[in-house]
Design a protein around this motif. Structure first.
Motif, PDB file in Angstrom:
ATOM      1  N   CYS A   1       0.781  -1.349   0.029  1.00  0.00           N
ATOM      2  CA  CYS A   1       0.008  -0.071  -0.159  1.00  0.00           C
ATOM      3  C   CYS A   1       0.919   1.294  -0.059  1.00  0.00           C
ATOM      4  CB  CYS A   1      -0.955  -0.267   1.189  1.00  0.00           C
ATOM      5  SG  CYS A   1      -2.427  -1.071   0.881  1.00  0.00           S
ATOM      6  N   ILE A   2       2.090   1.445   0.663  1.00  0.00           N
ATOM      7  CA  ILE A   2       3.093   2.374   0.658  1.00  0.00           C
ATOM      8  C   ILE A   2       3.424   3.005  -0.832  1.00  0.00           C
ATOM      9  CG2 ILE A   2       5.156   3.329   1.311  1.00  0.00           C
ATOM     10  CD1 ILE A   2       4.851   1.617   3.933  1.00  0.00           C
ATOM     11  N   VAL A   3       3.898   1.835  -1.552  1.00  0.00           N
ATOM     12  CA  VAL A   3       4.071   1.951  -2.903  1.00  0.00           C
ATOM     13  C   VAL A   3       3.018   2.170  -3.892  1.00  0.00           C
ATOM     14  CG1 VAL A   3       5.172   0.847  -4.863  1.00  0.00           C
ATOM     15  CG2 VAL A   3       6.051   0.476  -2.527  1.00  0.00           C
ATOM     16  N   TYR A   4       1.925   1.572  -3.469  1.00  0.00           N
ATOM     17  CA  TYR A   4       0.594   1.788  -4.271  1.00  0.00           C
ATOM     18  C   TYR A   4       0.225   3.129  -4.216  1.00  0.00           C
ATOM     19  CZ  TYR A   4      -3.842   0.144  -6.094  1.00  0.00           C
ATOM     20  OH  TYR A   4      -5.008  -0.158  -6.959  1.00  0.00           O
ATOM     21  N   THR A   5       0.271   3.679  -2.899  1.00  0.00           N
ATOM     22  CA  THR A   5      -0.313   5.014  -2.610  1.00  0.00           C
ATOM     23  C   THR A   5       0.438   6.034  -3.516  1.00  0.00           C
ATOM     24  OG1 THR A   5      -1.177   4.478  -0.346  1.00  0.00           O
ATOM     25  CG2 THR A   5      -0.720   6.731  -0.710  1.00  0.00           C
TER      26      THR A   5
ATOM     27  N   VAL B   1      -7.661   4.782  -0.911  1.00  0.00           N
ATOM     28  CA  VAL B   1      -7.999   3.903  -2.298  1.00  0.00           C
ATOM     29  C   VAL B   1      -6.953   2.628  -2.421  1.00  0.00           C
ATOM     30  CG1 VAL B   1      -7.695   4.017  -4.791  1.00  0.00           C
ATOM     31  CG2 VAL B   1      -8.901   5.939  -3.413  1.00  0.00           C
ATOM     32  N   ALA B   2      -5.874   2.887  -2.011  1.00  0.00           N
ATOM     33  CA  ALA B   2      -4.802   1.693  -2.242  1.00  0.00           C
ATOM     34  C   ALA B   2      -5.460   0.688  -1.440  1.00  0.00           C
ATOM     35  CB  ALA B   2      -3.687   2.164  -1.567  1.00  0.00           C
ATOM     36  N   ILE B   3      -5.833   0.607  -0.113  1.00  0.00           N
ATOM     37  CA  ILE B   3      -6.161  -0.398   0.844  1.00  0.00           C
ATOM     38  C   ILE B   3      -7.567  -1.018   0.353  1.00  0.00           C
ATOM     39  CG2 ILE B   3      -6.936   0.939   2.827  1.00  0.00           C
ATOM     40  CD1 ILE B   3      -5.370  -2.616   2.721  1.00  0.00           C
ATOM     41  N   LYS B   4      -8.499   0.153  -0.058  1.00  0.00           N
ATOM     42  CA  LYS B   4      -9.844  -0.448  -0.464  1.00  0.00           C
ATOM     43  C   LYS B   4      -9.682  -1.287  -1.423  1.00  0.00           C
ATOM     44  CE  LYS B   4     -11.869   2.489  -3.907  1.00  0.00           C
ATOM     45  NZ  LYS B   4     -13.292   3.509  -4.273  1.00  0.00           N
ATOM     46  N   MET B   5      -8.842  -1.242  -2.511  1.00  0.00           N
ATOM     47  CA  MET B   5      -8.618  -1.850  -3.568  1.00  0.00           C
ATOM     48  C   MET B   5      -7.825  -3.481  -3.200  1.00  0.00           C
ATOM     49  SD  MET B   5     -10.447  -0.561  -5.979  1.00  0.00           S
ATOM     50  CE  MET B   5     -11.105   0.972  -6.738  1.00  0.00           C
ATOM     51  N   LEU B   6      -6.709  -3.098  -2.733  1.00  0.00           N
ATOM     52  CA  LEU B   6      -5.892  -4.351  -2.483  1.00  0.00           C
ATOM     53  C   LEU B   6      -6.476  -5.233  -1.423  1.00  0.00           C
ATOM     54  CD1 LEU B   6      -3.109  -5.538  -2.990  1.00  0.00           C
ATOM     55  CD2 LEU B   6      -2.310  -4.169  -0.694  1.00  0.00           C
ATOM     56  N   GLY B   7      -7.167  -4.620  -0.388  1.00  0.00           N
ATOM     57  CA  GLY B   7      -7.862  -5.464   0.442  1.00  0.00           C
ATOM     58  C   GLY B   7      -9.326  -5.728   0.180  1.00  0.00           C
ATOM     59  N   THR B   8      -9.797  -5.705  -0.925  1.00  0.00           N
ATOM     60  CA  THR B   8     -11.039  -5.945  -1.322  1.00  0.00           C
ATOM     61  C   THR B   8     -12.004  -5.542  -0.712  1.00  0.00           C
ATOM     62  OG1 THR B   8     -11.329  -7.923  -0.665  1.00  0.00           O
ATOM     63  CG2 THR B   8     -10.257  -7.781  -2.703  1.00  0.00           C
ATOM     64  N   ASN B   9     -11.875  -3.930   0.023  1.00  0.00           N
ATOM     65  CA  ASN B   9     -12.791  -3.514   0.822  1.00  0.00           C
ATOM     66  C   ASN B   9     -14.157  -2.525  -0.211  1.00  0.00           C
ATOM     67  OD1 ASN B   9     -11.545  -3.724   3.659  1.00  0.00           O
ATOM     68  ND2 ASN B   9      -9.827  -3.192   2.166  1.00  0.00           N
TER      69      ASN B   9
ATOM     70  N   SER C   1      -4.862   4.163 -14.166  1.00  0.00           N
ATOM     71  CA  SER C   1      -4.989   3.986 -12.505  1.00  0.00           C
ATOM     72  C   SER C   1      -6.254   2.798 -12.631  1.00  0.00           C
ATOM     73  CB  SER C   1      -5.623   5.223 -12.086  1.00  0.00           C
ATOM     74  OG  SER C   1      -6.540   5.632 -12.408  1.00  0.00           O
ATOM     75  N   ASN C   2      -7.116   2.932 -13.186  1.00  0.00           N
ATOM     76  CA  ASN C   2      -8.316   2.101 -13.418  1.00  0.00           C
ATOM     77  C   ASN C   2      -7.725   0.632 -13.832  1.00  0.00           C
ATOM     78  OD1 ASN C   2     -11.253   1.705 -13.645  1.00  0.00           O
ATOM     79  ND2 ASN C   2     -10.378   0.759 -15.640  1.00  0.00           N
ATOM     80  N   PHE C   3      -6.843   0.277 -14.398  1.00  0.00           N
ATOM     81  CA  PHE C   3      -6.371  -1.000 -14.756  1.00  0.00           C
ATOM     82  C   PHE C   3      -5.576  -1.432 -13.850  1.00  0.00           C
ATOM     83  CE2 PHE C   3      -3.473  -3.998 -16.921  1.00  0.00           C
ATOM     84  CZ  PHE C   3      -4.521  -4.818 -17.735  1.00  0.00           C
ATOM     85  N   VAL C   4      -4.621  -0.682 -13.085  1.00  0.00           N
ATOM     86  CA  VAL C   4      -4.062  -1.156 -11.869  1.00  0.00           C
ATOM     87  C   VAL C   4      -4.812  -1.569 -10.816  1.00  0.00           C
ATOM     88  CG1 VAL C   4      -2.133  -0.308 -10.347  1.00  0.00           C
ATOM     89  CG2 VAL C   4      -1.975  -0.119 -12.765  1.00  0.00           C
ATOM     90  N   GLN C   5      -5.849  -0.596 -10.512  1.00  0.00           N
ATOM     91  CA  GLN C   5      -6.828  -1.061  -9.583  1.00  0.00           C
ATOM     92  C   GLN C   5      -7.770  -2.282  -9.421  1.00  0.00           C
ATOM     93  OE1 GLN C   5      -9.585   2.192  -8.412  1.00  0.00           O
ATOM     94  NE2 GLN C   5      -7.714   3.935  -8.532  1.00  0.00           N
ATOM     95  N   MET C   6      -7.871  -2.571 -10.827  1.00  0.00           N
ATOM     96  CA  MET C   6      -8.574  -3.846 -11.098  1.00  0.00           C
ATOM     97  C   MET C   6      -7.462  -5.041 -10.717  1.00  0.00           C
ATOM     98  SD  MET C   6     -10.921  -3.513 -14.483  1.00  0.00           S
ATOM     99  CE  MET C   6      -9.779  -2.971 -15.582  1.00  0.00           C
ATOM    100  N   LEU C   7      -6.231  -4.900 -11.071  1.00  0.00           N
ATOM    101  CA  LEU C   7      -5.299  -5.576 -10.928  1.00  0.00           C
ATOM    102  C   LEU C   7      -5.109  -6.154  -9.334  1.00  0.00           C
ATOM    103  CD1 LEU C   7      -2.430  -5.012 -13.601  1.00  0.00           C
ATOM    104  CD2 LEU C   7      -3.911  -7.007 -13.526  1.00  0.00           C
ATOM    105  N   SER C   8      -5.161  -4.969  -8.530  1.00  0.00           N
ATOM    106  CA  SER C   8      -4.851  -5.119  -7.250  1.00  0.00           C
ATOM    107  C   SER C   8      -6.101  -5.550  -6.446  1.00  0.00           C
ATOM    108  CB  SER C   8      -4.710  -3.430  -6.646  1.00  0.00           C
ATOM    109  OG  SER C   8      -5.752  -2.819  -6.584  1.00  0.00           O
ATOM    110  N   ILE C   9      -7.370  -5.704  -7.145  1.00  0.00           N
ATOM    111  CA  ILE C   9      -8.514  -6.178  -6.424  1.00  0.00           C
ATOM    112  C   ILE C   9      -8.133  -7.904  -6.537  1.00  0.00           C
ATOM    113  CG2 ILE C   9     -10.991  -6.873  -6.594  1.00  0.00           C
ATOM    114  CD1 ILE C   9     -11.469  -3.992  -7.954  1.00  0.00           C
TER     115      ILE C   9
END
Length: 567
Positions: free
Chosen positions: A186-190, A227-235, A255-263
């Protein structure tokens, strides 16, 4: 439907498959307590947390103790989150002067975030202060995601261990996944999201003057970190009311594509963790294949439905597909893919309004959730939900050949099958039961913004999303009422914990069993036959529970639209 669209879909799948093995290797080392590249940095912090909390990291817990620790952990999280919302007006970091959140809405929101659902009956920028967004919501985004992963690991230990009474230590598992997995990513993602244009500030809302001379307030805040943890943690809970459709939460196609990947990333990698911990990585790939088959089928139907639009739109001259409710910067393919990804996982973030999808396009997200969010699913929750169906599939295979079913060296007996069925059947009880109540009460019917099958689908979608701990909404239901705040909260609570407890009971039962070597009569669980069997069991059990409701909702709507066009 275009070639470019399909290339984007298959590129997404290829990247997820490529990330599964290395991340699975890393996470396996984390949960086995082995040294990683981050150990020199985080090991002292981890040890300090255990010392402060009085935790003996070498002392493991019985499944009952593990589960009780998890439940008390969530009681504490609920009380903290409820308190900060009710005291919001008196707390700092409230530049917009937000007032205290109402009692019923605070209750609903607190249950929502501790269960990893993130259902939101409010607009974030007009309801929550910066402190509540950070200390309350983002904080629980980390902990609820960590809990789901820890529970999945406990169930995996049940399959991988033999003749033991313990399944791990809850406090150790939650600490390790937070420190070594969620926080570093999440640090890098943010930082990436800030580069893409997402705000990350504690400064006040911005007052701007438009070209017409009007005054406009532009909401900002510590958005990127949430946003980083809401996507990575599937919140899935958005800082803004429009969620991932808002340009400050999802500004670009990248950003949209990376957010889908992180989910999908962690949920897919956990299948590899399963394979490694049971001693056969092909077991993990087989489970991921089941998820992949269901996922690609859903994407194909949704993309086809949205790309073709409807005859009514064509008659109005609106050809080229259904763009209603979608952001132009994403288009049909990215919106359709995002909708399937976010509901296949229990994320709930949305970059388009599902209420504006075609009848069949909106049906697939609904089915994804009604299957129990097992197509990758929420971090951890998707895997243990899928393993429940695997147990049932193995039981069916055993019935067909007339021998006691086995899976990864463990006999699947009556106790495991009962626990699996209990966990699975409680889900339709919630979303079908509460939907039936909501569509006959005059006060709740008034909350529907549409009549007929579409209005019915709005209600069904809401309770399905809550029970499945997804959190996305059909965007056509006024949910901030006393009835919906309480009933949706009950659905979220039951959907999370009434599934966890049977799964943990199964983990304890399996861990205590002896491990048996495979024999000539053992059903192979790494090939195409096994994948097809599990897919079939999922669709049959799911179809028996949710098809009647779909027939009254999206299917009826699709047939009505077709009839209007023909006649």
């Amino acid at each position: 439907m275009t070639a470019v669209g399909w290339i984007q879909i298959f590129l997404f799948c290829a990247i997820i498959a490529a990330l599964t093995k290395p991340l699975g290797w890393y996470m396996t080392r984390v949960f086995n307590g082995e040294r990683t590249l981050l150990s020199p940095l985080f090991r002292p912090i981890e040890a300090a947390i255990y010392w402060i909390g009085g935790v003996d990291e070498k002392r493991e817990q019985h499944w009952v103790t593990y589960t009780v620790a998890m439940l008390f952990f969530h009681v504490g999280g609920f009380l903290i989150l409820y308190a900060v919302m009710r005291l919001q007006a008196t707390l700092p970091f409230n530049p917009a002067g937000q007032s205290a959140v109402a009692e019923d809405l605070s209750f609903n929101t607190a249950i929502s975030f501790i269960t990893n659902t993130n259902w939101q009956n409010y607009g974030g920028e007009s309801t929550m202060s910066y402190l509540v967004q950070m200390l309350g919501l983002t904080h629980q985004n980390f902990l609820s995601a960590a809990t789901g992963i820890a529970l999945a690991i406990a169930l995996i230990r049940g399959f991988s261990r033999a003749s033991v009474r313990t399944v791990g230590n809850f406090w150790v598992d939650v600490t390790r996944v937070t420190l070594y997995v969620l926080l570093p990513i999440c640090i890098v993602y943010t930082l990436f999201l800030v580069w893409q244009g997402i705000p990350q500030t504690l400064g006040p809302y911005i007052e701007a003057t438009t070209l017409e001379g009007a005054k406009q307030t532009i909401a900002v805040g510590p958005v990127a970190s949430q946003v980083a943890i809401k996507m990575l943690g599937t919140n899935g809970g958005g800082f803004f009311n429009a969620n991932a459709a808002h340009p400050f939460e999802n500004p670009t196609a990248l950003s949209n594509f990376v957010q889908m990947l992180s989910i999908f990333t962690i949920g897919a990698a956990l299948t590899n963790v399963f394979g490694r911990m049971v001693g056969n990585q092909r077991q993990g790939w087989a489970i991921l294949s089941v998820m992949g088959v269901l996922f690609l089928a859903g994407v194909a139907v949704t993309y086809w439905a949205e790309a073709n639009g409807t005859a009514t739109l064509d008659a109005l001259g609106l050809t080229g597909g259904n763009m209603e409710g979608k952001e132009v910067r994403f288009g049909i393919v990215a919106s359709s893919l995002f909708a399937v990804v976010t509901t296949a996982a229990s994320c709930g973030a949305v970059n388009a309004m599902h209420d504006s999808f075609t009848a069949l396009g909106g049906m697939i997200p609904l089915i994804n959730m009604q299957l129990g969010e097992i197509i990758v699913g929420g971090v951890g929750a998707g895997l243990y939900g899928m393993l429940l169906f695997v147990v049932l599939a193995i039981f069916v295979a055993g019935l067909m050949v007339g021998r006691t079913p086995e899976y990864v060296g463990k006999k699947i007996e009556a106790r495991e099958v009962k626990m699996a069925m209990l966990a699975i059947l409680v889900l339709p009880l919630m979303y079908l039961g509460w939907t039936a109540v909501a569509v006959v009460l005059p006060s709740t019917v008034a909350a529907m913004n549409n009549a007929g099958p579409h209005g019915f689908t709005e209600v069904l979608y809401a309770f399905t999303s809550a029970t499945g701990n997804n959190g996305s909404a059909f965007a056509g239901l006024s949910g901030n009422t006393f009835f919906y705040n309480l009933t949706l909260a009950s659905a979220m609570f039951v959907g999370r914990f009434f599934m966890i407890v049977p799964a943990m009971a199964m983990a304890g039962s399996l861990a205590a069993k002896k491990s048996i070597p495979p024999s000539a009569g053992t059903f192979p669980t790494t090939g195409g036959l096994f994948v097809g069997l599990v897919v079939g069991v999922i669709l049959i059990i799911g179809g028996l529970t949710f098809f009647p409701a779909l027939a009254l909702g999206p299917i009826a709507e699709h047939l009505a639209m077709t009839a209007n066009t023909l006649f």
